[in-house]
Design a protein around this motif. Structure first.
Motif, PDB file in Angstrom:
ATOM      1  N   LEU A  58       0.824  -1.212   0.000  1.00 38.19           N
ATOM      2  CA  LEU A  58       0.000   0.000   0.000  1.00 38.19           C
ATOM      3  C   LEU A  58       0.857   1.261   0.000  1.00 38.19           C
ATOM      4  O   LEU A  58       0.555   2.230  -0.705  1.00 38.19           O
ATOM      5  N   LEU A  59       1.932   1.263   0.777  1.00 34.65           N
ATOM      6  CA  LEU A  59       2.842   2.407   0.800  1.00 34.65           C
ATOM      7  C   LEU A  59       3.498   2.600  -0.562  1.00 34.65           C
ATOM      8  O   LEU A  59       3.586   3.722  -1.067  1.00 34.65           O
ATOM      9  N   GLY A  60       3.934   1.513  -1.162  1.00 33.50           N
ATOM     10  CA  GLY A  60       4.549   1.593  -2.480  1.00 33.50           C
ATOM     11  C   GLY A  60       3.596   2.154  -3.526  1.00 33.50           C
ATOM     12  O   GLY A  60       3.980   2.992  -4.348  1.00 33.50           O
ATOM     13  N   LEU A  61       2.353   1.727  -3.488  1.00 34.11           N
ATOM     14  CA  LEU A  61       1.359   2.245  -4.429  1.00 34.11           C
ATOM     15  C   LEU A  61       1.058   3.716  -4.168  1.00 34.11           C
ATOM     16  O   LEU A  61       0.897   4.502  -5.102  1.00 34.11           O
ATOM     17  N   ALA A  62       0.988   4.096  -2.885  1.00 34.35           N
ATOM     18  CA  ALA A  62       0.684   5.486  -2.541  1.00 34.35           C
ATOM     19  C   ALA A  62       1.808   6.434  -2.958  1.00 34.35           C
ATOM     20  O   ALA A  62       1.548   7.584  -3.322  1.00 34.35           O
ATOM     21  N   LEU A  63       3.044   5.967  -2.917  1.00 39.79           N
ATOM     22  CA  LEU A  63       4.181   6.829  -3.240  1.00 39.79           C
ATOM     23  C   LEU A  63       4.680   6.663  -4.674  1.00 39.79           C
ATOM     24  O   LEU A  63       5.647   7.322  -5.069  1.00 39.79           O
ATOM     25  N   LEU A  64       4.022   5.834  -5.461  1.00 37.56           N
ATOM     26  CA  LEU A  64       4.452   5.603  -6.837  1.00 37.56           C
ATOM     27  C   LEU A  64       4.354   6.873  -7.689  1.00 37.56           C
ATOM     28  O   LEU A  64       5.333   7.300  -8.301  1.00 37.56           O
ATOM     29  N   VAL A  65       3.187   7.486  -7.726  1.00 38.88           N
ATOM     30  CA  VAL A  65       2.988   8.675  -8.568  1.00 38.88           C
ATOM     31  C   VAL A  65       3.832   9.860  -8.092  1.00 38.88           C
ATOM     32  O   VAL A  65       4.504  10.497  -8.912  1.00 38.88           O
ATOM     33  N   PRO A  66       3.852  10.192  -6.775  1.00 42.36           N
ATOM     34  CA  PRO A  66       4.725  11.302  -6.385  1.00 42.36           C
ATOM     35  C   PRO A  66       6.207  11.011  -6.623  1.00 42.36           C
ATOM     36  O   PRO A  66       6.980  11.919  -6.927  1.00 42.36           O
ATOM     37  N   GLY A  67       6.606   9.757  -6.528  1.00 40.99           N
ATOM     38  CA  GLY A  67       7.990   9.396  -6.810  1.00 40.99           C
ATOM     39  C   GLY A  67       8.338   9.599  -8.277  1.00 40.99           C
ATOM     40  O   GLY A  67       9.408  10.110  -8.610  1.00 40.99           O
ATOM     41  N   LEU A  68       7.435   9.193  -9.154  1.00 41.67           N
ATOM     42  CA  LEU A  68       7.652   9.421 -10.586  1.00 41.67           C
ATOM     43  C   LEU A  68       7.671  10.916 -10.898  1.00 41.67           C
ATOM     44  O   LEU A  68       8.508  11.386 -11.675  1.00 41.67           O
ATOM     45  N   ALA A  69       6.752  11.663 -10.279  1.00 43.35           N
ATOM     46  CA  ALA A  69       6.656  13.100 -10.542  1.00 43.35           C
ATOM     47  C   ALA A  69       7.922  13.828 -10.100  1.00 43.35           C
ATOM     48  O   ALA A  69       8.461  14.656 -10.844  1.00 43.35           O
ATOM     49  N   VAL A  70       8.420  13.533  -8.906  1.00 37.16           N
ATOM     50  CA  VAL A  70       9.629  14.223  -8.431  1.00 37.16           C
ATOM     51  C   VAL A  70      10.849  13.787  -9.255  1.00 37.16           C
ATOM     52  O   VAL A  70      11.760  14.583  -9.488  1.00 37.16           O
ATOM     53  N   SER A  71      10.855  12.567  -9.747  1.00 38.03           N
ATOM     54  CA  SER A  71      11.952  12.106 -10.604  1.00 38.03           C
ATOM     55  C   SER A  71      11.952  12.840 -11.936  1.00 38.03           C
ATOM     56  O   SER A  71      13.008  13.243 -12.439  1.00 38.03           O
ATOM     57  N   VAL A  72      10.769  13.012 -12.510  1.00 39.28           N
ATOM     58  CA  VAL A  72      10.657  13.747 -13.773  1.00 39.28           C
ATOM     59  C   VAL A  72      11.074  15.196 -13.569  1.00 39.28           C
ATOM     60  O   VAL A  72      11.838  15.751 -14.368  1.00 39.28           O
ATOM     61  N   ARG A  73      10.618  15.815 -12.482  1.00 42.25           N
ATOM     62  CA  ARG A  73      11.001  17.200 -12.215  1.00 42.25           C
ATOM     63  C   ARG A  73      12.504  17.328 -11.971  1.00 42.25           C
ATOM     64  O   ARG A  73      13.131  18.317 -12.335  1.00 42.25           O
ATOM     65  N   ARG A  74      13.107  16.306 -11.354  1.00 39.23           N
ATOM     66  CA  ARG A  74      14.561  16.313 -11.138  1.00 39.23           C
ATOM     67  C   ARG A  74      15.295  16.268 -12.474  1.00 39.23           C
ATOM     68  O   ARG A  74      16.295  16.964 -12.682  1.00 39.23           O
ATOM     69  N   LEU A  75      14.823  15.438 -13.392  1.00 38.85           N
ATOM     70  CA  LEU A  75      15.430  15.380 -14.721  1.00 38.85           C
ATOM     71  C   LEU A  75      15.253  16.706 -15.459  1.00 38.85           C
ATOM     72  O   LEU A  75      16.138  17.147 -16.182  1.00 38.85           O
ATOM     73  N   HIS A  76      14.101  17.348 -15.264  1.00 33.51           N
ATOM     74  CA  HIS A  76      13.875  18.657 -15.864  1.00 33.51           C
ATOM     75  C   HIS A  76      14.907  19.665 -15.346  1.00 33.51           C
ATOM     76  O   HIS A  76      15.316  20.562 -16.075  1.00 33.51           O
ATOM     77  N   ASP A  77      15.321  19.536 -14.093  1.00 38.36           N
ATOM     78  CA  ASP A  77      16.278  20.469 -13.509  1.00 38.36           C
ATOM     79  C   ASP A  77      17.634  20.379 -14.193  1.00 38.36           C
ATOM     80  O   ASP A  77      18.359  21.364 -14.268  1.00 38.36           O
ATOM     81  N   VAL A  78      17.990  19.208 -14.697  1.00 40.71           N
ATOM     82  CA  VAL A  78      19.252  19.056 -15.435  1.00 40.71           C
ATOM     83  C   VAL A  78      19.007  19.174 -16.940  1.00 40.71           C
ATOM     84  O   VAL A  78      19.840  18.754 -17.751  1.00 40.71           O
ATOM     85  N   ASN A  79      17.850  19.728 -17.310  1.00 38.82           N
ATOM     86  CA  ASN A  79      17.470  20.015 -18.693  1.00 38.82           C
ATOM     87  C   ASN A  79      17.338  18.757 -19.546  1.00 38.82           C
ATOM     88  O   ASN A  79      17.725  18.733 -20.708  1.00 38.82           O
ATOM     89  N   LYS A  80      16.797  17.698 -18.951  1.00 41.45           N
ATOM     90  CA  LYS A  80      16.513  16.455 -19.668  1.00 41.45           C
ATOM     91  C   LYS A  80      15.019  16.198 -19.627  1.00 41.45           C
ATOM     92  O   LYS A  80      14.326  16.574 -18.688  1.00 41.45           O
ATOM     93  N   SER A  81      14.533  15.514 -20.619  1.00 38.64           N
ATOM     94  CA  SER A  81      13.122  15.144 -20.669  1.00 38.64           C
ATOM     95  C   SER A  81      12.816  14.099 -19.608  1.00 38.64           C
ATOM     96  O   SER A  81      13.682  13.305 -19.219  1.00 38.64           O
TER      97      SER A  81
END
Length: 124
Positions: A58-81
């Motif tokens: 349940l914890l893994g499912l609850a944190l899946l979307v925010p984990g993906l979102a923060v990872s994508v935003r982190r890649l955006h910070d280094v100017n990557k898609s």
């Protein structure tokens, strides 16, 4: 803790940028919560294997979307898609390259994905 809560507030925000500190604090708290969930699963007897108890899932499912979102935003910070997350599917080399991108300092100033989050934080 503030950065973990910030990532949760931006639950499904895949646009913009995330500082290294925001990303790594989210990873740290997710790791600590996963350990706590595994321990509680073990004490309750609901653990099938390591990290596969009801609470852990349940914890893994609850944190899946925010984990993906923060990872994508982190890649955006280094100017990557955000699609660069898929590089992790390449055995060994992909995970190493993604780790290098995650520890790299973000682009100073504005980039294709928005304003510099570090500069915005210092402005307050």
């Amino acid at each position: 803790m503030d950065y973990f809560l910030l990532a949760l507030k931006k639950y499904a925000v895949f646009s913009g940028r995330a500082r290294r500190k925001e990303y790594w604090m989210f990873v740290l708290f997710q790791f600590l919560l996963s350990i706590a969930a595994a321990v509680i699963d073990g004490m309750m007897g609901s653990s099938v294997g390591v990290g596969t108890g009801v609470l852990s899932i349940l914890l893994g499912l609850a944190l899946l979307v925010p984990g993906l979102a923060v990872s994508v935003r982190r890649l955006h910070d280094v100017n990557k898609s955000g699609w660069f997350l898929l590089i992790a599917l390449v055995p060994l080399v992909g995970a190493i390259w993604l780790l290098v991108l995650d520890v790299t300092e973000g682009t100073r100033g504005d980039n294709d994905y928005g304003p510099d989050p570090k500069a915005m934080e210092l402005a307050y």
